[in-house]
Scaffold this active site. Structure first.
Site, PDB file in Angstrom:
ATOM      1  N   ARG A   1       0.817  -1.220   0.000  1.00 51.34           N
ATOM      2  CA  ARG A   1       0.000   0.000   0.000  1.00 51.34           C
ATOM      3  C   ARG A   1       0.847   1.264   0.000  1.00 51.34           C
ATOM      4  O   ARG A   1       0.472   2.285   0.586  1.00 51.34           O
ATOM      5  CB  ARG A   1      -0.972   0.009   1.186  1.00 51.34           C
ATOM      6  CG  ARG A   1      -1.972  -1.126   1.191  1.00 51.34           C
ATOM      7  CD  ARG A   1      -2.917  -1.090  -0.018  1.00 51.34           C
ATOM      8  NE  ARG A   1      -3.824  -2.220   0.013  1.00 51.34           N
ATOM      9  CZ  ARG A   1      -3.579  -3.394  -0.598  1.00 51.34           C
ATOM     10  NH1 ARG A   1      -2.462  -3.572  -1.283  1.00 51.34           N
ATOM     11  NH2 ARG A   1      -4.447  -4.374  -0.538  1.00 51.34           N
TER      12      ARG A   1
ATOM     13  N   SER B   1     -11.393   0.515   2.876  1.00 54.39           N
ATOM     14  CA  SER B   1     -10.585   0.085   4.016  1.00 54.39           C
ATOM     15  C   SER B   1      -9.977   1.295   4.711  1.00 54.39           C
ATOM     16  O   SER B   1      -9.309   2.107   4.077  1.00 54.39           O
ATOM     17  CB  SER B   1      -9.470  -0.846   3.560  1.00 54.39           C
ATOM     18  OG  SER B   1     -10.000  -2.049   3.041  1.00 54.39           O
TER      19      SER B   1
ATOM     20  N   GLU C   1      -5.216   4.060   6.023  1.00 52.11           N
ATOM     21  CA  GLU C   1      -5.169   3.786   4.584  1.00 52.11           C
ATOM     22  C   GLU C   1      -5.975   4.846   3.836  1.00 52.11           C
ATOM     23  O   GLU C   1      -5.650   5.219   2.716  1.00 52.11           O
ATOM     24  CB  GLU C   1      -5.727   2.391   4.280  1.00 52.11           C
ATOM     25  CG  GLU C   1      -5.602   1.983   2.828  1.00 52.11           C
ATOM     26  CD  GLU C   1      -5.884   0.517   2.593  1.00 52.11           C
ATOM     27  OE1 GLU C   1      -6.348   0.195   1.482  1.00 52.11           O
ATOM     28  OE2 GLU C   1      -5.645  -0.306   3.492  1.00 52.11           O
TER      29      GLU C   1
END
EC number: 1.3.1.98
Length: 309
Positions: free
Chosen positions: A178, A227, A297
């Site tokens: 990520r 998320s 995130e």
């Protein structure tokens, strides 16, 4: 006050073929539907328009890029400087030689997966499970269902703050979980992905499985931002959040999803502060119960209410 300041900012900006809007509301451009305004919002007509704009914009003017707002929280105080949103001119998708797919960065991830499937190309099915655009996938190494952007990217085309065009290889992106290590000032405009010949019906079956899984396990029909926290190494954020007793936790109009507790929901009247403060409360409880610090995130931009006034 922001709108008044925006008028003078526009006077300092170069002429464009696209659209410049002072004091543009950003809430309607995000899935949470919350937040303040952009001092100036710029929608470029094409990549050349974007490059010319960046080359002619004073260096002291902050520039922020947003996508379709699926994983974005805009604070109430709004965003200073210029917010750039790539639109329809950057949504092109085409099948290229060598079982590749080329896409503009405003193209939706799901549209890219579908274009590959219709061409009988496998390997991009996982994009069916990411509710965002290709630009966001490039910038955060977007992934789902066992695959990530780093597994399929051949190269990305970007424009820097001075209007110069760059072509970056997969290695140039310096990907990790990520995370993209490419320079922050680069604005991605196009990507080339490597797929593989496959059976269109089998690929569609896999995509339908991903869709069914998302609908069964995620609150996708609510005002959410996807998320909320990255998975710590060897852990699942939702399990840590659940163990900390946060499932269904509320603050104002914001709630931790009962269905999947790594999702925050705007139940109808949440503010950006409600959502961010709820997220921080979740982080604090998880830290207290597990010793693990969750990393956001969801991307948070802009000023809190009252800041910069």
């Amino acid at each position: 006050m922001m709108a008044a300041e925006a008028t003078s900012l526009i006077d300092r900006l170069p002429k464009v073929r696209g659209e410049l809007v002072a004091g543009a509301a950003l809430a309607p451009l995000t899935w949470f539907r919350v937040g303040g305004v952009a001092e100036v919002l710029f929608r470029p007509a094409d990549a050349d328009d974007l490059a010319d704009f960046l080359a002619g914009t004073p260096e002291d003017v902050p520039v922020t890029v947003i996508g379709v707002g699926s994983n974005l929280l805009v604070r109430e105080g709004g965003v200073k400087g210029v917010v750039i949103r790539l639109g329809r001119p950057f949504m092109n998708i085409e099948v290229a030689e060598g079982a590749c797919v080329r896409a503009g960065t405003a193209a939706l991830d799901v549209a890219v997966s579908r274009a590959a499937q219709e061409a009988g190309l496998a390997g991009l099915e996982f994009y069916r499970g990411i509710p965002g655009s290709i630009g966001g996938a490039l910038r955060m190494n977007g992934g789902a269902y066992g695959r990530e952007t780093k597994d399929v990217l051949v190269e990305a085309v970007a424009i820097d703050r001075k209007g110069k065009r760059h072509v970056l290889s997969n290695a140039d992106m310096h990907y990790s979980y990520r995370h993209c290590g490419a320079p922050e000032d680069l604005i991605f405009v196009e990507a080339l992905f490597q797929a593989a010949p496959g059976n269109a019906e089998e690929i569609l079956r896999r995509m339908n499985e991903i869709t069914a899984s998302r609908e069964a396990t995620q609150p996708i029909r609510t005002r959410t931002g996807g998320s909320t926290f990255k998975n710590p190494e060897g852990q699942k954020s939702w399990q840590l959040i659940d163990a900390a007793g946060c499932r269904g936790l509320r603050r104002g109009g914001a709630q931790v999803s009962e269905l999947h507790c790594n999702f925050l929901i705007n139940t109808g009247d949440a503010t950006a502060s409600d959502l961010e403060e709820l997220g921080e409360e979740v982080r604090a409880r998880v830290k207290e119960t597990s010793g693990i610090t969750l990393e956001w995130e969801i991307r948070r931009i802009g000023m809190r209410e009252g800041e910069g006034a």
